[in-house]
Design an enzyme around this catalytic site. Structure first.
Site, mmCIF file in Angstrom:
data_model
loop_
_atom_site.group_PDB
_atom_site.id
_atom_site.type_symbol
_atom_site.label_atom_id
_atom_site.label_comp_id
_atom_site.label_asym_id
_atom_site.label_seq_id
_atom_site.Cartn_x
_atom_site.Cartn_y
_atom_site.Cartn_z
ATOM 1 N N GLY A 197 26.255 75.763 57.295
ATOM 2 C CA GLY A 197 27.417 76.471 58.058
ATOM 3 C C GLY A 197 27.065 76.171 59.673
ATOM 4 O O GLY A 197 26.914 74.932 59.629
ATOM 5 N N ASN A 198 28.099 76.557 59.929
ATOM 6 C CA ASN A 198 27.574 76.098 61.889
ATOM 7 C C ASN A 198 28.992 77.423 62.648
ATOM 8 O O ASN A 198 28.327 78.949 62.360
ATOM 9 C CB ASN A 198 28.917 75.198 62.178
ATOM 10 N N ARG A 199 28.328 77.223 63.852
ATOM 11 C CA ARG A 199 28.181 78.670 64.601
ATOM 12 C C ARG A 199 29.167 79.016 65.047
ATOM 13 O O ARG A 199 29.333 79.907 66.881
ATOM 14 C CB ARG A 199 27.198 78.078 66.115
ATOM 15 N N SER A 200 30.744 78.641 64.671
ATOM 16 C CA SER A 200 31.778 78.955 64.955
ATOM 17 C C SER A 200 31.394 80.870 64.708
ATOM 18 O O SER A 200 31.503 81.599 63.791
ATOM 19 C CB SER A 200 32.878 78.421 64.330
ATOM 20 N N ALA B 255 36.664 75.704 62.191
ATOM 21 C CA ALA B 255 35.418 74.715 62.066
ATOM 22 C C ALA B 255 35.176 74.311 60.494
ATOM 23 O O ALA B 255 34.398 74.795 59.913
ATOM 24 C CB ALA B 255 33.779 75.218 62.612
#
Ligand code: CTP
Ligand code: CA
Length: 231
Positions: free
Chosen positions: A33-36, A100
């Site tokens: 995943g990502n930090r959005s 994102a």
């Protein structure tokens, strides 16, 4: 009172917003995943509704409450986001891709939880590129639909940021690109944002700085004007 009434310049318009970060499963309990946080995209959805638009929000993983009074479609993976976005886009005048999107997903998703190997210290994951949703929507039949992308770049220098943005919008084929700087301590999960809006030729058409709420409202004002001028 002295409080100005909000602009209703998106009355009769429909706006599709994507927000949050997609997650690509590795096994039943893990993902890439990502930090959005989804903050900027959700602020845009709220601001579009406040300006009178019918709003659809496609929300991937978000860390803030979802707005009420709008249609919300929840997705997890990039494949689900692509499916939801291509289904919804034809019934909207303006598409804003603030999500994102994971650039890669694991080649295989394990049905069972991946076990820690009893020998060796390294694990190699094989990833494959995801489809580009923004480019797909931009190159599809448009019928006058306006398509806006976002670009989060780690460049600290403003000129580098704009150069990267110009290269990006040329690749994507969208009408506008909202460029903002991100880093370990800026951009994600923050309440403030500074953005530069580029048009398809790479020209700077707008710059805004402030809370994600005020930035959302400012950039929607730009797109509302473009929609009106296009008639
Ligand atoms: N985007 C998309 N589909 C993808 C990747 C990105 O629709 N598979 C969209 C994002 O929602 C955003 C825009 O494209 O609106 C730019 O995303 P960004 O990650 O900055 O661009 P990339 O082309 O993925 O380039 P890179 O990550 O290498 O900078
Ligand atoms: Ca990317």
């Amino acid at each position: 009172s002295g409080v100005p009434s909000p602009a209703r310049d998106l009355e009769g318009r429909s706006v599709l917003v994507t927000a949050g970060g997609t997650r690509e499963p590795l096994d039943p309990v893990r993902y890439i995943g990502n930090r959005s946080s989804g903050r900027q995209g959700i602020a845009i959805a709220r601001a579009a509704r406040a300006r009178g638009a019918r709003v659809t929000l496609i929300a991937a993983h978000v860390e803030v409450d979802l707005p009420t009074g709008i249609d919300v479609v929840r997705v997890e993976t990039t494949a689900e986001l692509l499916e939801a976005a291509t289904t919804a886009a034809p019934s909207h005048d303006l598409v804003i891709m603030a999500a994102a999107v994971a650039d890669y997903r694991p080649v295989t998703v394990s049905d069972d939880k991946i076990k820690k190997a009893s020998t060796g210290e390294h694990l190699t994951l094989e990833l494959v590129q995801n489809p580009d949703i923004l480019a797909t929507l931009s190159h599809a039949e448009r019928n006058g639909r306006l398509i806006v992308g976002f670009a989060a770049e780690t460049a600290t220098d403003r000129d580098d940021l704009i150069r990267l943005g110009r290269e990006k919008i040329a690749r994507k084929g969208c009408d506008f690109l909202v460029v903002n700087g991100v880093g370990w301590t800026t951009g994600f999960a923050q309440d403030d944002n500074t953005v530069t809006v580029l048009d398809a030729s790479g020209a700077i058409v707008f710059e805004a700085s402030g809370s994600k709420t005020s930035v959302a409202d400012d950039i929607l004002g730009v797109f509302a004007t473009v929609l009106t001028g296009a008639e």
